[in-house]
Design an enzyme around this catalytic site. Sequence first.
Site, mmCIF file in Angstrom:
data_model
loop_
_atom_site.group_PDB
_atom_site.id
_atom_site.type_symbol
_atom_site.label_atom_id
_atom_site.label_comp_id
_atom_site.label_asym_id
_atom_site.label_seq_id
_atom_site.Cartn_x
_atom_site.Cartn_y
_atom_site.Cartn_z
ATOM 1 N N ASP A 185 -6.810 13.352 19.025
ATOM 2 C CA ASP A 185 -7.830 14.257 18.484
ATOM 3 C C ASP A 185 -7.820 15.560 19.273
ATOM 4 O O ASP A 185 -7.959 15.558 20.498
ATOM 5 C CB ASP A 185 -9.205 13.577 18.612
ATOM 6 N N SER A 231 -17.614 13.229 13.314
ATOM 7 C CA SER A 231 -17.707 14.417 14.167
ATOM 8 C C SER A 231 -19.161 14.848 14.341
ATOM 9 O O SER A 231 -19.961 14.096 14.887
ATOM 10 C CB SER A 231 -16.827 15.531 13.581
ATOM 11 N N HIS A 253 -8.214 14.161 14.409
ATOM 12 C CA HIS A 253 -9.619 14.317 14.021
ATOM 13 C C HIS A 253 -9.808 14.364 12.499
ATOM 14 O O HIS A 253 -10.930 14.480 12.029
ATOM 15 C CB HIS A 253 -10.158 15.616 14.634
#
Length: 283
Positions: free
Chosen positions: A230, A153, A262
Amino acid sequence: MTEQPFTLVERHACCGGEIRCLSHQSHELGLPARFNLFLPKKALAGEAVPAVYVLAGLTCNQDTFLIKSNAIRYAAEYGLALVAPDTSPRGADVAGEDEAYDLGTGAGYYVDATSDPWAAHYRMGSYVRHELPAFVEKHFPIKVGRRGIMGHSMGGMGALSVALGDAEAWTTVSAFAPIAAPSRVDWGQKATATYFGGYEAEWGQYDPCLLLQSGRTHPGMFLVDQGLDDEFLTRLRPDWLEQAARDAGQSLTLRRHEGYDHSYWFVQSFIQDHLKHHAEGLL
């Protein structure tokens, strides 16, 4: 007697090697900084090994990636060290740094802030790019210059931007669900207003898509995994990364996975492929 340059906070045996939780005074951050270091069995015996730097995402710290990703098991198998820095300075006492999950504490974005009062301590960019690798290679059995970098991320964004910013310093690169174009999504735009005083051009040093568009490439192949379930997909924009890499001639393997979100459950599912990717390039 020479004063020890770091404090050993904790140590734990793990997968035949050892996890060391360390603290040192950072020149870049102007504050004590913590990082975790996994040393495989060879390193404990005094043999220098390559290191992979692992960057976590928003709200995380130096523990998160190593505890949740299952990376240590495969690093031990391949004989790689892992270095996990924190995601921001701690204790900077900047007004507002603890008010939102996506700015301030836990959200350093691996950039150097240029706007006061953030500029004094929010310098995670230089810390990860320069200070931490030099410190680790000086004080531990780590091969000088044999470095990989990966992240998740915000950390995936950091990994790509660090490698593109200084391609000669980083041999292997990978990312999970990276924020591919932070200057063009709300997370990054919030950081622009705060860390950069609204000066959008500062993102040119840190935005993976902008770096690629400016002609910065890396000689290695970028391995990127993205879950198609996600919840942040519209902010991550892997399609923009794919297009920017194609236009720049950057080698990229972008794998899309149905049903994955995610979370670190997603990261765990493909972490072995990433450690193998780094091992093949570093060993």
